[in-house]
Scaffold this active site. Structure first.
Site, PDB file in Angstrom:
ATOM      1  N   MET A  65      24.601   7.844   2.391  1.00 62.83           N
ATOM      2  CA  MET A  65      24.516   9.197   3.081  1.00 62.83           C
ATOM      3  C   MET A  65      24.755   9.123   4.348  1.00 62.83           C
ATOM      4  O   MET A  65      25.393   9.862   5.315  1.00 62.83           O
ATOM      5  CB  MET A  65      23.009   9.930   2.702  1.00 62.83           C
ATOM      6  CG  MET A  65      22.719  11.321   3.414  1.00 62.83           C
ATOM      7  SD  MET A  65      24.100  12.377   2.789  1.00 62.83           S
ATOM      8  CE  MET A  65      23.101  13.195   1.454  1.00 62.83           C
ATOM      9  N   GLU A  71       0.896  -1.347   0.105  1.00 63.89           N
ATOM     10  CA  GLU A  71       0.019  -0.001  -0.001  1.00 63.89           C
ATOM     11  C   GLU A  71       0.957   1.264  -0.085  1.00 63.89           C
ATOM     12  O   GLU A  71       0.602   2.310  -0.687  1.00 63.89           O
ATOM     13  CB  GLU A  71      -0.902  -0.170   1.400  1.00 63.89           C
ATOM     14  CG  GLU A  71      -2.068  -0.921   1.150  1.00 63.89           C
ATOM     15  CD  GLU A  71      -1.877  -2.509   1.491  1.00 63.89           C
ATOM     16  OE1 GLU A  71      -0.464  -2.595   1.637  1.00 63.89           O
ATOM     17  OE2 GLU A  71      -2.649  -3.286   1.523  1.00 63.89           O
ATOM     18  N   PHE A  89     -11.769  -7.374  13.774  1.00 65.87           N
ATOM     19  CA  PHE A  89     -10.645  -7.685  12.985  1.00 65.87           C
ATOM     20  C   PHE A  89     -10.230  -6.630  12.082  1.00 65.87           C
ATOM     21  O   PHE A  89     -11.202  -6.027  11.483  1.00 65.87           O
ATOM     22  CB  PHE A  89     -11.271  -8.638  12.271  1.00 65.87           C
ATOM     23  CG  PHE A  89     -10.197  -9.456  11.504  1.00 65.87           C
ATOM     24  CD1 PHE A  89      -8.887 -10.162  11.869  1.00 65.87           C
ATOM     25  CD2 PHE A  89     -10.401  -9.528   9.920  1.00 65.87           C
ATOM     26  CE1 PHE A  89      -7.774 -10.483  10.933  1.00 65.87           C
ATOM     27  CE2 PHE A  89      -9.535 -10.097   9.085  1.00 65.87           C
ATOM     28  CZ  PHE A  89      -8.109 -10.428   9.531  1.00 65.87           C
ATOM     29  N   GLN A  90      -8.796  -6.244  12.016  1.00 60.97           N
ATOM     30  CA  GLN A  90      -8.546  -5.393  11.133  1.00 60.97           C
ATOM     31  C   GLN A  90      -8.959  -3.811  11.297  1.00 60.97           C
ATOM     32  O   GLN A  90      -9.383  -3.290  10.430  1.00 60.97           O
ATOM     33  CB  GLN A  90      -8.548  -5.658   9.585  1.00 60.97           C
ATOM     34  CG  GLN A  90      -7.934  -6.915   9.236  1.00 60.97           C
ATOM     35  CD  GLN A  90      -7.549  -7.272   7.772  1.00 60.97           C
ATOM     36  OE1 GLN A  90      -8.759  -6.846   6.927  1.00 60.97           O
ATOM     37  NE2 GLN A  90      -6.476  -7.743   7.500  1.00 60.97           N
ATOM     38  N   LYS A  96     -17.515  -0.488   6.316  1.00 64.34           N
ATOM     39  CA  LYS A  96     -17.825  -1.269   5.378  1.00 64.34           C
ATOM     40  C   LYS A  96     -19.465  -1.234   5.131  1.00 64.34           C
ATOM     41  O   LYS A  96     -19.876  -1.266   3.816  1.00 64.34           O
ATOM     42  CB  LYS A  96     -17.655  -2.840   5.703  1.00 64.34           C
ATOM     43  CG  LYS A  96     -17.802  -3.624   4.477  1.00 64.34           C
ATOM     44  CD  LYS A  96     -17.081  -4.860   4.674  1.00 64.34           C
ATOM     45  CE  LYS A  96     -17.205  -6.041   3.557  1.00 64.34           C
ATOM     46  NZ  LYS A  96     -16.743  -7.357   3.568  1.00 64.34           N
TER      47      LYS A  96
HETATM   48  C1  LIG Z   1      12.402   5.164   5.238  1.00 68.55           C
HETATM   49  C2  LIG Z   1      13.993   5.771   5.764  1.00 68.55           C
HETATM   50  N1  LIG Z   1      14.723   5.222   6.587  1.00 68.55           N
HETATM   51  C3  LIG Z   1      15.918   5.756   6.814  1.00 68.55           C
HETATM   52  C4  LIG Z   1      16.268   6.856   6.254  1.00 68.55           C
HETATM   53  C5  LIG Z   1      17.553   7.279   6.511  1.00 68.55           C
HETATM   54  N2  LIG Z   1      18.610   7.341   5.417  1.00 68.55           N
HETATM   55  C6  LIG Z   1      18.793   8.484   4.821  1.00 68.55           C
HETATM   56  S1  LIG Z   1      19.837   8.381   3.264  1.00 68.55           S
HETATM   57  C7  LIG Z   1      19.901   6.656   3.980  1.00 68.55           C
HETATM   58  C8  LIG Z   1      20.721   5.687   2.924  1.00 68.55           C
HETATM   59  C9  LIG Z   1      20.536   5.583   1.644  1.00 68.55           C
HETATM   60  O1  LIG Z   1      20.976   4.606   1.088  1.00 68.55           O
HETATM   61  P1  LIG Z   1      20.775   4.412  -0.621  1.00 68.55           P
HETATM   62  O2  LIG Z   1      19.481   4.469  -0.993  1.00 68.55           O
HETATM   63  O3  LIG Z   1      21.678   3.275  -1.012  1.00 68.55           O
HETATM   64  O4  LIG Z   1      21.429   5.841  -1.179  1.00 68.55           O
HETATM   65  P2  LIG Z   1      22.989   6.388  -1.275  1.00 68.55           P
HETATM   66  O5  LIG Z   1      23.106   7.542  -0.142  1.00 68.55           O
HETATM   67  O6  LIG Z   1      23.830   5.333  -0.909  1.00 68.55           O
HETATM   68  O7  LIG Z   1      23.238   6.847  -2.293  1.00 68.55           O
HETATM   69  C10 LIG Z   1      19.214   6.519   4.959  1.00 68.55           C
HETATM   70  C11 LIG Z   1      19.425   4.902   5.633  1.00 68.55           C
HETATM   71  C12 LIG Z   1      15.440   7.594   5.314  1.00 68.55           C
HETATM   72  N3  LIG Z   1      15.881   8.699   4.603  1.00 68.55           N
HETATM   73  N4  LIG Z   1      14.237   6.879   5.082  1.00 68.55           N
END
Ligand SMILES: Cc1ncc(C[n+]2csc(CCOP(=O)(O)OP(=O)(O)O)c2C)c(N)n1
Ligand SMILES: [Mg+2]
Lengths: 575, 163
Positions: free
Chosen positions: A483, A51, A113-114, A163
């Site tokens: 990052m 979703e 439920f749900q 529902k």
């Molecule tokens: C849902 C979610 N969880 C955690 C984060 C924290 N976060 C920001 S950037 C990142 C790393 C992203 O990795 P990737 O998609 O491989 O991108 P890269 O930075 O390596 O280009 C994380 C864990 C986030 N922004 N969103």
């Protein structure tokens, strides 16, 4: 007079409202509605695999077209799975309608439920929400939901549908409500003329001005007027991350976007300016850095449709509440009438300074890989930009790849840069790109993602096979949560706690198993050919798994708690 | 500074939780809160007292105005206004205390509205500070229960908050 069940009213209303696609996933509480969908052919339903993807698809569609995206989910887990997507849309003011099935009215409150109180769960992340209390209310409530979602500062609206409200045997009169009026909701209109005059006076006196456009220009369809104003004034133009594309980035007056990873020249110009004219941006913390050091010599004009955005984080000299288009029109008219005219070279010194900042290319210099070396992510984005002549819809996930995409792809048009700016939702990109492509089948739609983000929504490869959605995917594979790793390098002496992945899938095999095309690109010399090949396959989803340097950092980068101008320019230099 | 914000809002399910949710979500402070339908049953009047500097109060009123269910609001403390609060106090009244509590109640123009051989229940209305003063004045008497409605108020003179 037409008698319809609640479920039929919903599909009928959506058709009358002109909704072509809805995105969703069925379940018990929504089954009457699903049956109604099955019995008509005006509204097409896209079955996602989670979703959250439905909400991001609707969101991507809304960002590219300016129209509201519509989502349908079942109660309980269906609705809670949609929460991240609702929050993502809320933070970036994206119009969206989320229809949630709910347990029957007589069961509400009994932990049926749900059953989840989704109105309660989503309360802080919606513009508004409704519960249907009688089937005959459905047309008016849906009308209000669309009205609220799309007017003023847009945002998501949740409609909870028990529902029994959609029972096939209970039929009521259906009329599409043409008019909607709410005594408690009047969207903002024109700005205050006196305030706009004050702003124009400041504009005519400024020596070191800068125009600062935000996502509000994109959402409000005001990019053209904004560009006219900039051209008339010959002011430098910056945007927020969300405002990218509101002004042509390849134009001479563009200094790029500002903020944490914004351009050196944009941040310098902001800091040293004597007038900031901000339209449709909200001065969030990633844009301003430390607010107490923000633009110390500048007067600030702030135009926004949302009064609560004005004065929230920084003090403002001339607040103007109004739609971007109306305020820009009035500013342009006042400038035409004004007796004082801008002198052609009044800004010559300021431009000399700005051009010098830009010419330094500070923080933007990287060494493209030689043949045989691991590629730099920046060069991959530049290659994509060239291959698509800067015309693609570029959708991103969140991380280093997102910032590189924002820095190295140049956007000349609004609505083409699609990213989760406010919430920073990993997993947003792929479904959002699908939402764009489905509705813009003749346009090039590129997802720039990272191997971390992609894995959060990769199940949607299956949806793309089912509905034939040929997005192009550039996976900037640095084999790490780049990052996070960058912050750990900078702040935790390179202790890489949980930021790298030792068990990545073979993306090529994975993608191919869904019937799509995939290529692995490891050498710089293969890049251009692979990109060309990918874009030549118009009807195919093509996934390029591009291996890039895991040690690269995103620069420039503002120094924590500094002013706008204080930036790290590389691993060893700073301002 | 303490502010009294008076809100006219749709008398709809969920409206109250939106207002209350807003305060906690944005880290605004609620000192007192009261709410009831008005003479027009489709509208509720909600009064909240809060503290904050000018910027915080401005944000509070702007954010409240943004809620779809909020029809209108006014910060009563910006002008001349009347504020009242109702309090019910159950207090131990035995021996010498019995006369003492009665006298104090009369001084404050309260009413004793329920009596047992050992307890008085006192009703008192007025400015919140008067209610505070009454509690102080009861001094050594044993307070069993204090129930306050929270502040409600109106602007003085011609000014009204209505549709
Ligand atoms: C849902 C979610 N969880 C955690 C984060 C924290 N976060 C920001 S950037 C990142 C790393 C992203 O990795 P990737 O998609 O491989 O991108 P890269 O930075 O390596 O280009 C994380 C864990 C986030 N922004 N969103
Ligand atoms: Mg990565």
């Amino acid at each position: 007079m037409e008698l319809l069940s609640g479920a039929d009213m919903i599909t009928r209303f959506l058709a009358d409202e002109g909704v072509e696609y809805i995105y969703g996933y069925p379940g018990g509480a929504a089954l009457h509605i699903y049956d109604a969908i099955h019995r008509q052919d005006k509204v097409n339903h896209i079955l996602v695999r989670h979703e959250q993807a439905a909400t991001h698809m609707a969101d991507g569609y809304a960002r590219a077209t300016g129209k509201p995206g519509v989502v349908l989910v079942t109660s309980g887990p269906g609705a809670t799975n949609a929460v991240t997507g609702i929050a993502t849309a809320f933070m970036d003011s994206i119009p969206m309608i989320v229809l949630c099935g709910q347990v029957a009215s007589h069961l509400i409150g009994e932990d049926a439920f749900q059953e989840t109180d989704i109105i309660g769960v989503t309360r802080p992340i919606v513009k508004h929400s409704f519960t249907i209390e009688h089937p005959s209310d459905i047309p008016m409530i849906l009308r209000k939901a669309f009205y609220i979602a799309t007017t003023g500062r847009p945002g998501p609206v949740v409609v909870d549908i028990p529902k029994d409200m959609t029972a096939p045997t209970e039929k009521y009169e259906y009329v599409f409500p043409k008019k909607v009026k709410m005594r408690s909701y009047t969207p903002v209109g024109r700005g205050h003329t006196g305030q706009i005059k004050k702003a124009v006076e400041l504009i005519l006196k400024a020596k070191r001005p800068i125009l600062y456009g935000g996502g509000g220009l994109v959402l409000g369809g005001a990019s053209e007027l904004f560009t006219q104003l900039a051209k008339k004034l010959n002011f430098p133009v910056t945007t927020s991350l969300m405002g990218i594309g509101a002004y042509p980035q390849t134009d001479r007056q563009s200094v790029g976007w500002l903020g944490m990873h914004g351009s050196f020249e944009a941040n310098q110009a902001m800091h040293h300016s004597d007038l900031v004219v901000c339209i449709g941006a909200r001065f969030d913390d990633r844009a301003t850095n430390n607010v107490s050091k923000f633009c110390p010599t500048a007067r600030i004009v702030h135009v926004d449709i949302d009064p609560s955005s004005i004065g929230k984080t920084i003090r403002v000299d001339v607040p103007i509440v109004g739609t971007a288009t109306s305020v820009l029109e009035e500013m342009l008219a006042l400038l035409d009438e004004s007796k004082t005219q801008l002198e052609p070279d009044a800004l010559a010194d300021w431009w000399k300074q700005i051009d010098a900042w830009a010419a330094s290319r500070a923080g933007r210099i990287y060494e493209p890989a030689e043949p045989g070396e691991t590629m730099k992510p920046q060069q991959v984005v530049e290659a994509v930009w060239k291959a698509t002549q800067g015309k693609a819809y570029v959708v991103t996930d969140v991380g280093q790849h997102q910032m590189f995409a924002a820095q190295y792809y140049k956007f000349d048009k609004p609505n083409h840069w699609i990213t989760s700016g406010g919430l920073g939702t990993m997993g947003f990109g792929f479904p959002a790109a699908m939402g764009v492509k489905l509705n813009k089948p003749d346009e090039e739609v590129v997802l720039i993602t990272g191997e971390g983000s992609f894995q959060m929504m990769m199940q949607e490869l299956s949806t793309c096979s089912q509905f034939g959605i040929p997005v192009k995917i550039i996976n900037l594979n640095n084999q790490s949560l780049g990052m996070v790793r960058q912050w750990q390098d900078l702040n935790y002496q390179a202790r890489h706690a949980q930021s790298y992945m030792q068990s990545l899938p073979d993306f090529k095999m994975l993608v191919e198993s869904y019937g799509h095309v995939a290529m692995k690109v490891e050498k710089a010399e293969d890049l251009d050919a692979a990109i060309e090949k990918a874009f030549a396959m118009k009807d195919k989803l093509v996934f390029l798994d591009v291996y890039v340097d895991p040690h690269e950092h995103v620069y420039p980068m503002q120094v924590p708690q500094g002013s706008m101008k204080d930036m790290l320019l590389s691993k060893t230099e700073r301002t | 500074m303490r502010h009294i914000i008076s809100i006219l809002m749709e008398n709809e399910a969920g409206a109250l939780s939106r207002v209350v949710g807003l305060f906690s979500q944005r880290n605004f402070n609620i000192e007192t809160l009261n709410v009831a339908p008005t003479d027009d049953p489709t509208l509720s009047r909600l009064t909240v007292t809060t503290v904050g500097d000018e910027r915080v109060i401005e944000q509070i009123t702007k954010q409240l105005n943004k809620l779809i269910d909020v029809v209108k609001l006014v910060d009563l403390t910006e002008g001349q206004h009347i504020e009242r609060e109702l309090m019910l106090v159950k207090v131990k009244a035995v021996g010498a205390q019995r006369a003492e509590v009665k006298r104090t109640t009369e001084i404050f123009r309260g009413q004793i509205i329920d009596v047992t051989p050992s307890i008085y229940t006192v009703q008192l209305a007025g400015h919140a500070s008067k209610l505070d003063a009454f509690i102080q004045a009861l001094g050594s008497s044993t307070l069993l229960e204090v129930v306050r409605t929270g502040v409600s108020g109106v602007a003085r003179g011609e000014k009204v908050l209505s549709l």
